[in-house]
Design an enzyme around this catalytic site. Structure first.
Site, short mmCIF file in Angstrom:
data_model
loop_
_atom_site.label_atom_id
_atom_site.label_comp_id
_atom_site.label_asym_id
_atom_site.label_seq_id
_atom_site.Cartn_x
_atom_site.Cartn_y
_atom_site.Cartn_z
N HIS A 1 42.00 42.67 37.00
CA HIS A 1 41.45 41.35 37.29
C HIS A 1 40.55 40.92 36.15
CE1 HIS A 1 39.40 38.01 39.08
NE2 HIS A 1 38.25 38.64 39.06
N HIS B 1 39.06 37.04 33.76
CA HIS B 1 38.76 35.61 33.80
C HIS B 1 39.24 34.92 32.52
CE1 HIS B 1 35.03 36.94 36.41
NE2 HIS B 1 36.16 37.09 37.05
O1 2HA Z 1 33.81 42.13 39.32
O2 2HA Z 1 35.06 39.45 38.59
O3 2HA Z 1 35.71 38.75 41.07
C1 2HA Z 1 33.32 40.85 39.23
C2 2HA Z 1 34.39 39.88 39.48
C3 2HA Z 1 34.59 39.51 40.90
ZN ZN Z 2 36.33 37.82 39.02
#
Ligand code: 2HA
Ligand code: ZN
Length: 270
Positions: free
Chosen positions: A138, A140
């Site tokens: 995950h 960003h």
């Molecule tokens: O871990 O990115 O979505 C921190 C994040 C939560």
């Molecule tokens: Zn996140």
């Protein structure tokens, strides 16, 4: 041999740091988990002792006995390389699937990422369709997040836009990208919604937040994120050049690409 010297820890340090450098994981943003088999862990002398045990908060029966190398909650990706023993942990899911044991790392009392339930739910879904699956990542990615402000939040539209930004996209993610509605991170609800999408897509976009990507290795998963974000970056650059698209890759050219590279594009998207 000590586990810190393993290729798994080295690769985890590498991808978290690179992801930080690309502005995909500012501060404590982002999290990674990588499934390791018991056979791969044979020979490491410092992973047999249980250091702490914790409830999972849901039943992960399908993952019972599995090992995951995972980033810690609140930890900064820029630091993992410098302090892997604090920022990473190796955990084993209990035989009843209700808890996990920390067997290495998190040496200052750390715990797995707040998104760990989301990761495990996604691992369960990916493993159902691909036994070689290992990684959930995950992060960003800036340009991809920007797209979720300017584009309709529609899987078909977003997938086709990303496919048409470069020839590589369709080859790397022929199923397109999945999309969930905006939801509060860290919750069971976002974990369940993401995992449902993971049954159909190897990457799922979280609007105004980031991306959940999966793959058979850290390299493959990181590569998938690179290709998706590169497509979004090209779209941003088109905007910087005035935004008018005079020509693009046609649907027929996408079909030819799929035939040449022997991938099957998602039917309702192309
Ligand atoms: O871990 O990115 O979505 C921190 C994040 C939560
Ligand atoms: Zn996140």
């Amino acid at each position: 041999m000590k586990f810190i010297e393993s290729s798994f820890v080295k690769k985890m340090c590498e991808v978290t740091y690179e992801s930080y450098l690309r502005y995909w994981d500012e501060r404590n943003g982002g999290n990674v988990s990588c499934r390791l088999s018991a056979e791969e862990l044979v020979g490491y002398e410092d992973i047999s002792e249980v250091r702490s045990s914790h409830e999972l908060g849901f039943k992960a029966s399908n993952l019972a006995g599995q090992y995951y190398l995972v980033t810690g909650t609140g930890r900064y990706f820029r630091n993992v390389t410098k302090q892997p023993l604090l920022d990473l942990g190796l955990v084993r899911i209990s035989n009843d699937g209700l808890s996990y044991d920390v067997v290495w790392g998190f040496e200052d009392g750390g715990r797995p990422t707040s998104e760990f339930p989301s990761h495990l739910m996604s691992h369960i879904e990916r493993l159902k369709i691909n036994p070689a699956h290992r990684v959930i990542f995950h992060c960003h990615p800036t340009n991809l997040i920007a797209l979720t402000f300017t584009q309709d939040l529609d899987e078909r539209h977003l997938s086709r836009l990303l496919w048409k930004m470069q020839a590589e996209s369709l080859v790397v993610f022929p199923e397109g990208v999945g999309l969930i509605p905006y939801m509060t991170p860290g919750t069971t609800e976002i974990g369940e919604a993401t995992a449902r999408k993971m049954g159909d897509f190897s990457a799922v976009v979280w609007p105004h937040h980031g991306l959940f990507a999966s793959g058979n290795s850290l390299d493959e998963t990181y590569g998938l994120i690179e290709v998706i974000e590169k497509a979004a970056m090209i779209y941003s650059q088109i905007g910087a050049q005035g935004g008018r698209i005079k020509q693009d890759i046609s649907d027929n050219q996408l079909r030819e690409l799929a035939a040449r590279f022997k991938v099957t594009p998602r039917k309702d998207f192309l």
